[in-house]
Motif scaffolding. Structure first.
Motif, PDB file in Angstrom:
ATOM      1  N   LEU A   1     -93.288 -65.768 -90.049  1.00 41.69           N
ATOM      2  CA  LEU A   1     -92.732 -65.933 -91.397  1.00 41.69           C
ATOM      3  C   LEU A   1     -92.910 -64.668 -92.231  1.00 41.69           C
ATOM      4  CD1 LEU A   1     -93.982 -69.569 -92.038  1.00 41.69           C
ATOM      5  CD2 LEU A   1     -91.601 -68.859 -91.698  1.00 41.69           C
ATOM      6  N   ALA A   2     -94.055 -64.002 -92.074  1.00 42.61           N
ATOM      7  CA  ALA A   2     -94.285 -62.764 -92.813  1.00 42.61           C
ATOM      8  C   ALA A   2     -93.294 -61.685 -92.381  1.00 42.61           C
ATOM      9  CB  ALA A   2     -95.717 -62.285 -92.590  1.00 42.61           C
ATOM     10  N   GLU A   3     -93.017 -61.607 -91.078  1.00 40.39           N
ATOM     11  CA  GLU A   3     -92.069 -60.600 -90.593  1.00 40.39           C
ATOM     12  C   GLU A   3     -90.639 -60.956 -91.008  1.00 40.39           C
ATOM     13  OE1 GLU A   3     -91.032 -57.019 -88.622  1.00 40.39           O
ATOM     14  OE2 GLU A   3     -92.895 -57.848 -89.445  1.00 40.39           O
ATOM     15  N   LEU A   4     -90.294 -62.218 -90.956  1.00 43.42           N
ATOM     16  CA  LEU A   4     -88.984 -62.652 -91.438  1.00 43.42           C
ATOM     17  C   LEU A   4     -88.832 -62.335 -92.924  1.00 43.42           C
ATOM     18  CD1 LEU A   4     -88.769 -66.054 -89.560  1.00 43.42           C
ATOM     19  CD2 LEU A   4     -87.027 -64.268 -89.397  1.00 43.42           C
ATOM     20  N   ALA A   5     -89.884 -62.578 -93.684  1.00 38.95           N
ATOM     21  CA  ALA A   5     -89.840 -62.307 -95.122  1.00 38.95           C
ATOM     22  C   ALA A   5     -89.672 -60.818 -95.397  1.00 38.95           C
ATOM     23  CB  ALA A   5     -91.112 -62.823 -95.791  1.00 38.95           C
ATOM     24  N   ARG A   6     -90.282 -59.994 -94.560  1.00 39.01           N
ATOM     25  CA  ARG A   6     -90.164 -58.546 -94.746  1.00 39.01           C
ATOM     26  C   ARG A   6     -88.711 -58.096 -94.637  1.00 39.01           C
ATOM     27  NH1 ARG A   6     -90.574 -53.695 -92.040  1.00 39.01           N
ATOM     28  NH2 ARG A   6     -90.497 -54.661 -89.975  1.00 39.01           N
ATOM     29  N   HIS A   7     -87.930 -58.834 -93.858  1.00 42.77           N
ATOM     30  CA  HIS A   7     -86.498 -58.529 -93.697  1.00 42.77           C
ATOM     31  C   HIS A   7     -85.623 -59.394 -94.603  1.00 42.77           C
ATOM     32  CE1 HIS A   7     -86.986 -55.893 -90.175  1.00 42.77           C
ATOM     33  NE2 HIS A   7     -87.905 -56.745 -89.748  1.00 42.77           N
ATOM     34  N   ARG A   8     -86.230 -60.108 -95.547  1.00 46.77           N
ATOM     35  CA  ARG A   8     -85.494 -61.005 -96.462  1.00 46.77           C
ATOM     36  C   ARG A   8     -84.704 -62.062 -95.685  1.00 46.77           C
ATOM     37  NH1 ARG A   8     -81.663 -57.835 -99.231  1.00 46.77           N
ATOM     38  NH2 ARG A   8     -80.998 -59.776-100.221  1.00 46.77           N
ATOM     39  N   LEU A   9     -85.402 -62.709 -94.753  1.00 44.36           N
ATOM     40  CA  LEU A   9     -84.736 -63.661 -93.880  1.00 44.36           C
ATOM     41  C   LEU A   9     -85.314 -65.075 -93.968  1.00 44.36           C
ATOM     42  CD1 LEU A   9     -84.344 -61.449 -90.667  1.00 44.36           C
ATOM     43  CD2 LEU A   9     -82.528 -62.144 -92.243  1.00 44.36           C
TER      44      LEU A   9
ATOM     45  N   ARG B   1    -102.175 -78.412 -98.471  1.00 38.41           N
ATOM     46  CA  ARG B   1    -100.819 -77.940 -98.788  1.00 38.41           C
ATOM     47  C   ARG B   1    -100.869 -76.855 -99.867  1.00 38.41           C
ATOM     48  NH1 ARG B   1     -97.404 -83.558 -99.318  1.00 38.41           N
ATOM     49  NH2 ARG B   1     -99.048 -84.761 -98.300  1.00 38.41           N
ATOM     50  N   LEU B   2    -101.698 -77.067-100.876  1.00 39.74           N
ATOM     51  CA  LEU B   2    -101.836 -76.059-101.925  1.00 39.74           C
ATOM     52  C   LEU B   2    -102.426 -74.775-101.361  1.00 39.74           C
ATOM     53  CD1 LEU B   2    -103.131 -78.342-104.803  1.00 39.74           C
ATOM     54  CD2 LEU B   2    -100.894 -77.223-104.701  1.00 39.74           C
ATOM     55  N   ASP B   3    -103.384 -74.909-100.458  1.00 40.44           N
ATOM     56  CA  ASP B   3    -103.964 -73.735 -99.810  1.00 40.44           C
ATOM     57  C   ASP B   3    -102.901 -72.984 -99.017  1.00 40.44           C
ATOM     58  OD1 ASP B   3    -106.320 -72.114 -98.844  1.00 40.44           O
ATOM     59  OD2 ASP B   3    -105.678 -72.951 -96.925  1.00 40.44           O
ATOM     60  N   ALA B   4    -102.031 -73.732 -98.337  1.00 42.40           N
ATOM     61  CA  ALA B   4    -100.952 -73.101 -97.572  1.00 42.40           C
ATOM     62  C   ALA B   4     -99.998 -72.357 -98.490  1.00 42.40           C
ATOM     63  CB  ALA B   4    -100.203 -74.155 -96.757  1.00 42.40           C
ATOM     64  N   LEU B   5     -99.694 -72.941 -99.647  1.00 41.93           N
ATOM     65  CA  LEU B   5     -98.837 -72.251-100.613  1.00 41.93           C
ATOM     66  C   LEU B   5     -99.436 -70.901-100.994  1.00 41.93           C
ATOM     67  CD1 LEU B   5     -97.880 -75.203-103.001  1.00 41.93           C
ATOM     68  CD2 LEU B   5     -96.253 -73.821-101.693  1.00 41.93           C
ATOM     69  N   GLY B   6    -100.739 -70.897-101.289  1.00 43.89           N
ATOM     70  CA  GLY B   6    -101.386 -69.657-101.680  1.00 43.89           C
ATOM     71  C   GLY B   6    -101.377 -68.614-100.587  1.00 43.89           C
ATOM     72  N   LYS B   7    -101.600 -69.027 -99.352  1.00 48.42           N
ATOM     73  CA  LYS B   7    -101.625 -68.064 -98.244  1.00 48.42           C
ATOM     74  C   LYS B   7    -100.240 -67.509 -97.952  1.00 48.42           C
ATOM     75  CE  LYS B   7    -105.830 -69.832 -96.085  1.00 48.42           C
ATOM     76  NZ  LYS B   7    -106.442 -70.533 -94.936  1.00 48.42           N
ATOM     77  N   LEU B   8     -99.216 -68.337 -98.100  1.00 45.59           N
ATOM     78  CA  LEU B   8     -97.853 -67.848 -97.911  1.00 45.59           C
ATOM     79  C   LEU B   8     -97.505 -66.809 -98.981  1.00 45.59           C
ATOM     80  CD1 LEU B   8     -96.173 -71.259 -97.075  1.00 45.59           C
ATOM     81  CD2 LEU B   8     -96.162 -69.275 -95.564  1.00 45.59           C
ATOM     82  N   VAL B   9     -97.846 -67.118-100.228  1.00 45.30           N
ATOM     83  CA  VAL B   9     -97.583 -66.172-101.316  1.00 45.30           C
ATOM     84  C   VAL B   9     -98.307 -64.856-101.062  1.00 45.30           C
ATOM     85  CG1 VAL B   9     -97.979 -65.706-103.764  1.00 45.30           C
ATOM     86  CG2 VAL B   9     -97.120 -67.947-103.047  1.00 45.30           C
ATOM     87  N   ALA B  10     -99.573 -64.929-100.662  1.00 44.20           N
ATOM     88  CA  ALA B  10    -100.377 -63.729-100.447  1.00 44.20           C
ATOM     89  C   ALA B  10     -99.824 -62.862 -99.325  1.00 44.20           C
ATOM     90  CB  ALA B  10    -101.818 -64.126-100.131  1.00 44.20           C
ATOM     91  N   THR B  11     -99.092 -63.480 -98.403  1.00 39.91           N
ATOM     92  CA  THR B  11     -98.527 -62.739 -97.276  1.00 39.91           C
ATOM     93  C   THR B  11     -97.135 -62.205 -97.593  1.00 39.91           C
ATOM     94  OG1 THR B  11     -99.737 -64.311 -95.886  1.00 39.91           O
ATOM     95  CG2 THR B  11     -98.241 -62.842 -94.761  1.00 39.91           C
ATOM     96  N   GLY B  12     -96.606 -62.540 -98.758  1.00 31.72           N
ATOM     97  CA  GLY B  12     -95.301 -62.019 -99.141  1.00 31.72           C
ATOM     98  C   GLY B  12     -94.134 -62.900 -98.784  1.00 31.72           C
ATOM     99  N   VAL B  13     -94.409 -64.146 -98.402  1.00 32.64           N
ATOM    100  CA  VAL B  13     -93.329 -65.072 -98.048  1.00 32.64           C
ATOM    101  C   VAL B  13     -92.827 -65.752 -99.322  1.00 32.64           C
ATOM    102  CG1 VAL B  13     -92.708 -67.142 -96.744  1.00 32.64           C
ATOM    103  CG2 VAL B  13     -94.342 -65.496 -95.786  1.00 32.64           C
ATOM    104  N   PRO B  14     -91.530 -65.688 -99.624  1.00 29.88           N
ATOM    105  CA  PRO B  14     -90.992 -66.416-100.784  1.00 29.88           C
ATOM    106  C   PRO B  14     -91.325 -67.905-100.659  1.00 29.88           C
ATOM    107  CG  PRO B  14     -89.360 -64.885 -99.922  1.00 29.88           C
ATOM    108  CD  PRO B  14     -90.484 -64.903 -98.924  1.00 29.88           C
ATOM    109  N   THR B  15     -92.033 -68.423-101.632  1.00 23.88           N
ATOM    110  CA  THR B  15     -92.620 -69.761-101.510  1.00 23.88           C
ATOM    111  C   THR B  15     -92.254 -70.620-102.713  1.00 23.88           C
ATOM    112  OG1 THR B  15     -94.468 -68.732-100.339  1.00 23.88           O
ATOM    113  CG2 THR B  15     -94.763 -70.989-101.061  1.00 23.88           C
TER     114      THR B  15
END
Length: 357
Positions: free
Chosen positions: A176-184, A212-226
Motif C-alpha cells: 500500500l505504501a508503494e502504491l501510494a507513492r505512485h498515487r495508485l 482500527r484507529l491504530d491502523a488508521l494512524g499507521k496508514l497515515v504515517a506511511t503516506g497512504v491516503p486514508t
C-alpha cells in the motif's frame, strides 16, 4: 438465547425466492440440551470457487466507482447490518448464519484480473475492493488473495481502493505504501463505535475499534491516503460515538471522513430486528421507529440517490452533528485523486509488454 461470537441469531433461508424452509418442532426439543448436551459449535467452512471472471462492473449513479473485485463471498466478520448478506440467498443459503460461516474464496482472482486488464478494449479506472465483503476478513490470512491483487495492481500500475473493518490491512502496508507513492491507492476504514463490547455484538469478528484507529494512524504515517467512514450510524445504538470517532481519527492524522445511515435491504431487516430483540429489547421499537422515519416510513429505501441520503428530522440532526464535528477537528470530504495514466497493459499471455512505459 444469544448466539455468542456471531452477528446473526438464526439461519433462516429467505422466502422471496420460494426456497424450501425447515423448522424443528416437537416436545423433544425442550429436553434436547439436557439429554444430548450443548449442540456443536458453529464452525467456519470455506469453499473454493473458480469463476470465469473477477472484475464486476456497475452503473449505479450514486456510488463513486464503476468496477470492483470481491475476493470472497460471505464474511466471517459477521456484521449483523451488512447489506451484502442477501447475496448468500443466490446460493440457496441463509443470509444469516450461513453468510458468516459458509464462505467462498476465489483463489484465481489475480489471474483472472490480469486476463481482463490485458483485453484490448479495457480502459483503466480505480478498482474498488471491499464493496461487498471485506477483503481482510480472517481467511485472507490463509488465502492472501487480496495481497495477490494488490501485487498485480502495483506491477501494472493500476489504481485500486480498499474499504475494510480490519486492522489486517496493515499486513499489506508495504504494498500500500508503494502504491501510494505512485498515487495508485487510498484506504478507507469503517469505525462504527468506540465501545469494544458493543462492537463485539455488532461486528463480532471484525477488529476492535482501538485496532482500527491504530491502523488508521499507521496508514497515515506511511503516506497512504486514508479515510474514516462512520458507518453505519445506528440511531440510539452507535450515534453517540460520531464525534468521538472523528476526534480520534483526526488525532491520528486522518483528514477525510464520511458517514452512512443504517440500511436494511431485503433479509437484513428481519435479521437486524432479531438482533435488536436479543441484545437491546428495551429500545428495539425506538431504533426501528427512527430508522423508518428517515426512510419514508419503511425499513429500507432502495431508490438511487435517496438510499444514501436519509431524510427527516433525525437525519438532519445526525448530518448536522457530523458536519459540526468535521469542522471542529479539521476533517473534510474524501477526494479521490488516483493516477490512471501510469497503467501498463499486460500482453494477452499475461506478461507486461516490452515497450510499456
Amino acid at each position: 438465547m444469544a448466539i455468542h461470537g456471531r452477528g446473526a441469531q438464526s439461519a433462516k433461508v429467505p422466502t422471496r425466492f420460494g426456497l424450501a424452509t425447515r423448522e424443528a418442532d416437537g416436545d423433544w426439543l425442550d429436553a434436547r440440551e439436557d439429554i444430548d448436551g450443548p449442540g456443536p459449535k458453529l464452525r467456519t467452512t470455506v469453499t473454493e470457487e473458480h469463476p470465469r471472471s473477477i472484475l464486476t462492473f456497475n452503473r449505479s449513479p450514486d456510488i463513486p466507482f464503476d468496477r470492483s473485485v470481491n475476493a470472497y463471498r460471505g464474511c466471517e466478520h459477521g456484521c449483523v447490518y451488512c447489506y451484502a448478506r442477501p447475496s448468500h440467498a443466490y446460493h440457496d443459503l441463509s443470509p444469516g448464519l450461513d453468510f458468516e460461516t459458509r464462505l467462498f474464496a476465489k483463489p484465481d482472482a489475480a489471474k483472472l484480473l490480469r486476463e481482463t486488464l490485458a483485453k484490448p478494449a479495457y480502459t483503466p479506472a480505480p478498482i474498488a475492493m471491499g464493496t461487498n465483503t471485506d477483503p481482510y476478513q480472517p481467511i485472507e490470512g490463509r488465502y492472501r488473495i487480496t495481497r495477490q491483487v494488490l501485487e498485480l495492481c502495483l506491477e501494472l500500475r493500476h489504481p485500486v481502493t480498499i474499504t475494510t473493518k480490519s486492522a489486517r490491512v496493515l499486513d499489506d502496508l508495504d504494498l500500500l505504501a508503494e502504491l501510494a507513492r505512485h498515487r495508485l491507492t487510498a484506504v478507507g476504514i469503517s469505525v462504527t463505535s468506540l465501545d469494544p463490547r458493543l462492537s463485539g455484538l455488532l461486528e463480532p469478528r471484525a477488529s476492535s475499534p482501538a485496532k482500527r484507529l491504530d491502523a488508521l494512524g499507521k496508514l497515515v504515517a506511511t503516506g497512504v491516503p486514508t479515510h474514516v467512514s462512520v458507518a453505519p450510524v445506528i440511531p440510539s445504538i452507535t450515534d453517540q460515538f460520531i464525534e468521538g470517532i472523528l476526534e480520534a481519527a483526526a488525532e491520528r492524522g486522518v483528514r477525510s471522513a464520511s458517514w452512512i445511515m443504517l440500511r436494511l435491504p431485503h433479509e437484513v431487516a428481519p435479521l437486524f430486528r432479531e438482533w435488536l430483540d436479543t441484545h437491546f429489547p428495551d429500545r428495539a421499537s425506538k431504533v426501528m421507529g427512527i430508522v423508518q422515519s428517515v426512510r419514508g416510513g419503511k425499513d429500507n429505501d432502495a431508490q438511487f440517490f435517496t438510499r444514501m441520503k436519509p431524510n427527516g428530522v433525525w437525519a438532519d440532526l445526525l448530518r448536522t452533528r457530523f458536519r459540526v464535528a468535521c469542522r471542529k477537528y479539521g476533517i473534510g470530504k474524501a477526494h479521490l485523486d488516483l493516477d490512471c495514466a501510469q497503467f501498463r497493459k499486460p500482453s494477452p499471455n499475461g506478461q507486461l509488454d516490452l515497450f510499456s512505459p
